[in-house]
Design a protein around this motif. Sequence first.
Motif, PDB file in Angstrom:
ATOM      1  N   GLU A 455       0.741  -0.884  -0.063  1.00 26.20           N
ATOM      2  CA  GLU A 455      -0.167   0.132  -0.168  1.00 26.20           C
ATOM      3  C   GLU A 455       0.805   1.356  -0.047  1.00 26.20           C
ATOM      4  N   ASP A 456       2.175   1.220   0.359  1.00 27.19           N
ATOM      5  CA  ASP A 456       3.098   2.146   0.311  1.00 27.19           C
ATOM      6  C   ASP A 456       3.366   2.652  -1.172  1.00 27.19           C
ATOM      7  N   ARG A 457       3.214   1.618  -1.973  1.00 26.48           N
ATOM      8  CA  ARG A 457       3.652   1.820  -3.332  1.00 26.48           C
ATOM      9  C   ARG A 457       2.438   2.896  -4.190  1.00 26.48           C
ATOM     10  N   LEU A 458       3.060   3.605  -4.997  1.00 27.78           N
ATOM     11  CA  LEU A 458       2.080   4.568  -5.801  1.00 27.78           C
ATOM     12  C   LEU A 458       0.908   4.012  -6.291  1.00 27.78           C
ATOM     13  N   ASN A 459       1.372   2.669  -7.061  1.00 28.83           N
ATOM     14  CA  ASN A 459       0.292   1.898  -7.716  1.00 28.83           C
ATOM     15  C   ASN A 459      -0.318   0.578  -6.956  1.00 28.83           C
ATOM     16  N   GLY A 460       0.034   0.658  -5.582  1.00 24.35           N
ATOM     17  CA  GLY A 460      -0.353  -0.444  -4.756  1.00 24.35           C
ATOM     18  C   GLY A 460      -0.217  -1.833  -5.390  1.00 24.35           C
ATOM     19  N   TYR A 461      -1.471  -2.441  -5.393  1.00 28.57           N
ATOM     20  CA  TYR A 461      -1.053  -3.996  -6.081  1.00 28.57           C
ATOM     21  C   TYR A 461      -0.571  -3.804  -7.367  1.00 28.57           C
ATOM     22  N   GLU A 462      -0.888  -2.937  -8.188  1.00 28.53           N
ATOM     23  CA  GLU A 462      -0.811  -3.038  -9.570  1.00 28.53           C
ATOM     24  C   GLU A 462       0.739  -2.434  -9.772  1.00 28.53           C
ATOM     25  N   THR A 463       1.502  -2.552  -9.020  1.00 30.62           N
ATOM     26  CA  THR A 463       2.938  -2.080  -9.062  1.00 30.62           C
ATOM     27  C   THR A 463       3.625  -3.333  -9.699  1.00 30.62           C
ATOM     28  N   ALA A 464       4.357  -2.801 -10.767  1.00 28.07           N
ATOM     29  CA  ALA A 464       5.357  -3.763 -11.513  1.00 28.07           C
ATOM     30  C   ALA A 464       6.275  -4.261 -10.683  1.00 28.07           C
ATOM     31  N   VAL A 465       6.861  -5.474 -10.561  1.00 28.79           N
ATOM     32  CA  VAL A 465       7.693  -5.958  -9.713  1.00 28.79           C
ATOM     33  C   VAL A 465       9.283  -5.906 -10.424  1.00 28.79           C
ATOM     34  N   GLY A 466       9.427  -5.945 -11.793  1.00 26.66           N
ATOM     35  CA  GLY A 466      10.336  -5.956 -12.350  1.00 26.66           C
ATOM     36  C   GLY A 466      10.946  -7.369 -12.512  1.00 26.66           C
ATOM     37  N   GLU A 467      11.945  -7.601 -13.454  1.00 29.21           N
ATOM     38  CA  GLU A 467      12.575  -8.806 -13.673  1.00 29.21           C
ATOM     39  C   GLU A 467      12.689  -9.670 -12.301  1.00 29.21           C
ATOM     40  N   ARG A 468      12.158 -10.723 -12.169  1.00 28.55           N
ATOM     41  CA  ARG A 468      12.600 -11.730 -11.015  1.00 28.55           C
ATOM     42  C   ARG A 468      12.265 -10.755  -9.846  1.00 28.55           C
ATOM     43  N   GLY A 469      11.521  -9.824  -9.846  1.00 27.92           N
ATOM     44  CA  GLY A 469      11.141  -8.974  -8.682  1.00 27.92           C
ATOM     45  C   GLY A 469      12.148  -7.983  -8.219  1.00 27.92           C
ATOM     46  N   ASN A 470      12.980  -7.525  -9.269  1.00 27.55           N
ATOM     47  CA  ASN A 470      14.406  -6.752  -8.744  1.00 27.55           C
ATOM     48  C   ASN A 470      14.037  -5.523  -8.320  1.00 27.55           C
ATOM     49  N   LYS A 471      12.725  -4.971  -8.432  1.00 28.41           N
ATOM     50  CA  LYS A 471      12.239  -3.608  -8.103  1.00 28.41           C
ATOM     51  C   LYS A 471      11.840  -3.586  -6.670  1.00 28.41           C
ATOM     52  N   LEU A 472      11.969  -4.892  -5.974  1.00 33.67           N
ATOM     53  CA  LEU A 472      11.388  -5.035  -4.504  1.00 33.67           C
ATOM     54  C   LEU A 472      12.795  -5.373  -3.899  1.00 33.67           C
ATOM     55  N   SER A 473      12.649  -5.272  -2.478  1.00 31.46           N
ATOM     56  CA  SER A 473      13.569  -6.011  -1.550  1.00 31.46           C
ATOM     57  C   SER A 473      13.300  -7.481  -1.307  1.00 31.46           C
ATOM     58  N   GLY A 474      14.590  -8.200  -1.010  1.00 35.41           N
ATOM     59  CA  GLY A 474      14.285  -9.542  -0.646  1.00 35.41           C
ATOM     60  C   GLY A 474      13.321  -9.952   0.157  1.00 35.41           C
ATOM     61  N   GLY A 475      13.188  -9.231   1.061  1.00 33.58           N
ATOM     62  CA  GLY A 475      11.971  -9.572   2.220  1.00 33.58           C
ATOM     63  C   GLY A 475      10.676  -9.258   1.673  1.00 33.58           C
ATOM     64  N   GLU A 476      10.352  -8.218   0.601  1.00 31.22           N
ATOM     65  CA  GLU A 476       9.232  -8.109   0.172  1.00 31.22           C
ATOM     66  C   GLU A 476       8.980  -9.123  -0.993  1.00 31.22           C
ATOM     67  N   ARG A 477       9.874  -9.518  -1.684  1.00 30.88           N
ATOM     68  CA  ARG A 477       9.906 -10.713  -2.652  1.00 30.88           C
ATOM     69  C   ARG A 477       9.353 -11.658  -1.951  1.00 30.88           C
ATOM     70  N   GLN A 478       9.985 -11.914  -0.737  1.00 31.01           N
ATOM     71  CA  GLN A 478       9.496 -13.353  -0.047  1.00 31.01           C
ATOM     72  C   GLN A 478       7.892 -13.230   0.248  1.00 31.01           C
ATOM     73  N   ARG A 479       7.628 -12.124   0.812  1.00 35.53           N
ATOM     74  CA  ARG A 479       6.283 -12.073   1.398  1.00 35.53           C
ATOM     75  C   ARG A 479       5.265 -12.144   0.406  1.00 35.53           C
ATOM     76  N   ILE A 480       5.409 -11.845  -0.797  1.00 38.06           N
ATOM     77  CA  ILE A 480       4.648 -12.046  -1.850  1.00 38.06           C
ATOM     78  C   ILE A 480       4.612 -13.353  -2.325  1.00 38.06           C
ATOM     79  N   ALA A 481       5.657 -14.095  -2.203  1.00 38.47           N
ATOM     80  CA  ALA A 481       5.726 -15.598  -2.422  1.00 38.47           C
ATOM     81  C   ALA A 481       5.106 -16.258  -1.382  1.00 38.47           C
ATOM     82  N   ILE A 482       5.005 -15.967  -0.389  1.00 42.10           N
ATOM     83  CA  ILE A 482       4.335 -16.496   0.794  1.00 42.10           C
ATOM     84  C   ILE A 482       2.661 -16.336   0.429  1.00 42.10           C
ATOM     85  N   ALA A 483       2.367 -15.060   0.204  1.00 42.18           N
ATOM     86  CA  ALA A 483       1.105 -14.710  -0.064  1.00 42.18           C
ATOM     87  C   ALA A 483       0.550 -15.549  -1.205  1.00 42.18           C
ATOM     88  N   ARG A 484       1.270 -15.966  -2.010  1.00 40.50           N
ATOM     89  CA  ARG A 484       1.010 -16.694  -2.999  1.00 40.50           C
ATOM     90  C   ARG A 484       0.613 -18.064  -2.608  1.00 40.50           C
TER      91      ARG A 484
END
Length: 595
Positions: A455-484
């Motif tokens: 929700e801190d991201r400007l586009n929220g859930y529509e934020t593009a994560v980049g190739e292999r999630g490179n626009k996110l931190s390691g912890g953010e990537r992992q939490r999305i994987a856990i949500a999945r």
Amino acid sequence: MTLFQVYGRALGYLGKNKWRVTAIVIANIVLAVITIAEPILFGWIIDAISSGGAVTNVLILWAAFGFFNTVAYVLVAREADRLAHGRRASLLTEAFGRIISMPLSWHHQRGTSNALHTLLRAAESLFGLWLEFMRTHLATAVAILFLIPTAISMDWRLSLVLLCLAVFYWVIGVAVMKRTKEGQASVESHYHQVFSHVSDSISNVSVLHSYNRIEAETQALKVYTKDLLKAQYPVLDWWALAGGLNRTASTVSMGVILVIGTTLVQRGEIRVGDVVAFIGFANLLIARLDLLRQFATQIFEARAKLEDFFALEDSVDDRTEPANAGELRDVSGEVEFRDVSFGFANTKQGVHNISFTAKAGQTVAIVGPTGAGKTTLINLLQRVYDPQQGKILIDGIDISTVTRKSLRQQIATVFQDAGLLNRSISDNIRLGREGATEADIIKAAEAAAATEFIEDRLNGYETAVGERGNKLSGGERQRIAIARAILKNAPILVLDEATSALDVETEARVKVAIDKLRQDRTTFIIAHRLSTVRDANTVIFLDGGRVAEVGSYDELSRLGGRFASLLRTSGLLDDSEDDDASKKDKKPEATPNPA
């Protein structure tokens, strides 16, 4: 495969559009036959002019043929282009589906860049062959078949020159192909090497920048391209020589036709128009023979690419499910490994004689040093590989008897590498369950402690994560994987270092979500952080691919074996606790009777 086998299989891909292809080919054959009439008409015009006869009607007929040829060629070429482009797009889609459906073991063995390069180069080669088949290949062959008898019917002596020219082209072509067969295969191998290097470097560009490897990798690519050209130049030299010889033969043939034709005209045996017609035949034959030579070069150069692609296509059999494979449904979650062994080729790594049972709803932690076989064990559960010995059963059903798709529907996995696609956060979470609503996605994100940063991201859930999630931190990537994985809601859960990229505070929050997720689910935890396995019902310590110790966390801690040693190394167990635990477990020695 022979050239004709390669060509035949390449044309086989046009089978889905056989009626359109047939119509285009027939139209081209008609055009090729009509083309033969042009030299004859031109010869009539010359005879009419030289004899003072009527020329108008022949000129009109000649012009009509030319206009019809032009319009018909444009229409046929347009349809052929559209069909070839459409079929190439379909091939890429179809082959892509087959490639990504292959077992993961196939991808690990072959390599992603190799498969991608094979597909792309083969698609371009097939496109060229399809287009030229519909435009020129068959029409050229038919034109030559009609041209030679027509020429013979006019004068057999001049026709012999044309026959000799055709034979010469054929001999030269066969000789050059034999000379360059191995060289062309080597060229294709070098292309793979160049593409692999480029793909590998770009996918690891952050590492190259960090270690100042840009110049070194560019220099390495120069070496690979130099080797490519070294292999390519001799092949090009041979074909250039063939082109020069063919050109010389064509010039000599035209000269011979003029000499013989002039002699025959002076003798009164043929007319000037016949000589002109034969010159037209010669030009037409030379043009068609050049097209055949180009076709031979084209199929020859495509051979190595297509053979590799055909082998890739044939390997689809590796993913074929047994005809009687069932569907795994209504799983409660009991998992049994029964004397399971699997080893990798040319290495001692693997697992050996693994046997244990995880009751439905239990949590099993798999620990051990690097290379002990932890990930291999989980890959066997998901049928990334199939056991070479033994069985894996879920609810008493051998997983080798069910489809991979139905098996994997029952397992949710959180990998050490989050494995995010270059799409939105919402799309990445939705991979867990197709058709999930936005409310479902938000709920899963909340359970994975991911809503705050999303929700801190400007586009929220529509934020593009980049190739292999490179626009996110390691912890953010992992939490999305856990949500999945939470969204998938499968009865069996696999956590492969699922919290390794999280800080202590976030890990504590995610652990609460994982603990809720583990309820009533059979869970396998692969972990190096031994603090994450404390709540496991069973801890399996692997060493060298074998079960070294098995028991609860507390039991193995008190045992003083390999697991306890690993705990001490991690700072989770000190020597005094270990000694106290050993004393508690130690039985008192029997007191000897007095004499």
